[in-house]
Design a protein around this motif. Structure first.
Motif: not given
Length: 390
Positions: A18-25, A64-72, A274-275, A295-302
């Motif tokens: 949803i974060t990804f979808l809102i970001g690009i749509s 996000s992986w490095k710091f263990k909090y969501p970084v959108a 990001a919220a 997950s958001c990063g993964f969808f952007y990569i796709i």
């Protein structure tokens, strides 16, 4: 990898999507328009999406992986508006040079820690009021749309409220699935035929001119700081995380600079979208919400790899679907920030004025209300506290 598997959850993946979808749509079409104004060909526009998808996706996923909090992470919609307004005065190659300079400036400012020092002087009540004001329009847009599409919106609200009561953690997941089922029933929507093909990056040699640096690079740098990094960092802090500001700004800026020759005009910390990845609906344990950022990063990569295909697929959803989904997904964040903004009586007046200013949506010099509202609220807070001390 084992920790990621242990912390994995379906709601977190949905929140990332949803974060990804809102970001690009909201602004994917604007990317195309901005590139066309600069004279980009169809192949170069696809390269823009390839560079943006990979830059945003990899930076968000790794941080996000490095710091263990969501970084959108996201591109800057305000930056697109600037390019569309001024882009006709520059060649594509000059603009690419400006994007590269902007990325380098962002990286230098980030790694030097200057932005972090500025943030430490701003009360959290004001930053929360700013966020609540900026996000308010998304909640209101849902209800104003009821005048013409009440059946779809009321149906989806009913699903959200009932699922919130019975299965709170999965309420957004259930609402998204219900939306996909209800969409064809209430609106004209047909799933397009998908032809998968990998996007091809196109190198665009940067040219450096003072006119483009002063007229495009510097304004883009200021707008990104004011409209993306300032509210984005504040959003992360409002959920109790201590963001690594130096690294978040530095690495996203460096990513932009590296991918600028392929059309990457910005890689920023996401603000509004990001919220969705930070809220407690992602996971009751804040330490496991970073999966949403990954997950958001993964969808952007796709999206970057299959730029032309995936963008056309996502853009096929009716605009109302995105408006309603965004509004419902942001309910928790709006209420969360309002409660923080007004809990301190001493800051309540300044917070209210900040909230109203930011909610107005006014712009000056191409910079949005988030920056000006916070600046105004900070000034009001200073005057009121100065008066109380005398």
């Amino acid at each position: 990898m084992q920790k990621i598997i242990q912390d994995f959850s379906i709601p977190a993946v949905f929140a990332g999507f949803i974060t990804f979808l809102i970001g690009i749509s909201v602004s994917a079409v604007l990317v195309i328009q901005a590139a066309q104004i600069l004279g980009a060909s169809a192949e170069q526009i696809t390269s823009w999406f390839w560079a943006l998808g990979l830059g945003i996706g990899l930076s968000g996923l790794i941080l996000s992986w490095k710091f263990k909090y969501p970084v959108a992470t996201a591109w800057s919609t305000a930056g697109l508006a600037l390019i569309m307004a001024t882009g006709s005065g520059y060649s594509l190659y000059e603009a690419i040079g400006a994007f590269l300079v902007c990325g380098l400036l962002t990286a230098i400012l980030g790694f030097m820690g200057i932005f972090e020092k500025v943030l430490s002087y701003i009360p959290q009540s004001l930053t929360s009021a700013m966020l609540a004001g900026v996000l308010l329009k998304f909640g209101i847009a849902l209800f104003t749309s009821m005048q013409t599409d009440w059946a779809f919106i009321l149906s989806l609200l009913a699903v959200y409220i009932i699922s919130k009561r019975l299965w709170a953690r999965y309420c957004i997941v259930i609402t998204v699935i219900a939306g996909l089922i209800l969409c064809p029933m209430f609106m004209e929507f047909h799933m397009p035929i998908v032809h998968w093909s990998l996007a091809k990056p196109v190198w665009i040699s940067p040219e450096f001119t003072w006119s483009a640096i002063l007229g495009l690079a510097l304004p883009l740098f200021v707008i990104n700081m004011a409209s993306q990094y300032l509210p984005g960092i504040a959003m992360i802090k409002s959920y109790g995380y201590q963001p690594h500001v130096k690294h978040l700004i530095g690495w996203t800026g460096l990513t932009q600079a590296l991918l600028a020759p392929f059309g990457c005009y910005s890689v920023n910390i996401a603000a509004i979208s990001a919220a969705v990845s930070l809220d407690d609906q992602v996971h009751p344990d804040p330490s496991k919400r970073y999966i949403a950022g990954i997950s958001c990063g993964f969808f952007y990569i796709i999206m970057g790899l299959f730029a032309a295909t995936l963008t056309s697929l996502l853009m096929s959803f009716p605009k109302l679907f995105i408006i309603v989904l965004a509004g419902i997904a942001l309910f928790g964040t709006i209420s969360h920030n309002i409660s923080i903004a007004f809990q301190d009586v001493a800051d309540r007046e300044a917070a209210l004025l900040t909230f109203l200013f930011c909610a107005s949506g006014v712009q000056f010099f191409g910079i949005g209300s988030a920056f000006w509202g916070l600046l105004f609220g900070f000034l009001v807070s200073f005057i009121l506290k100065f008066k109380n001390k005398t």
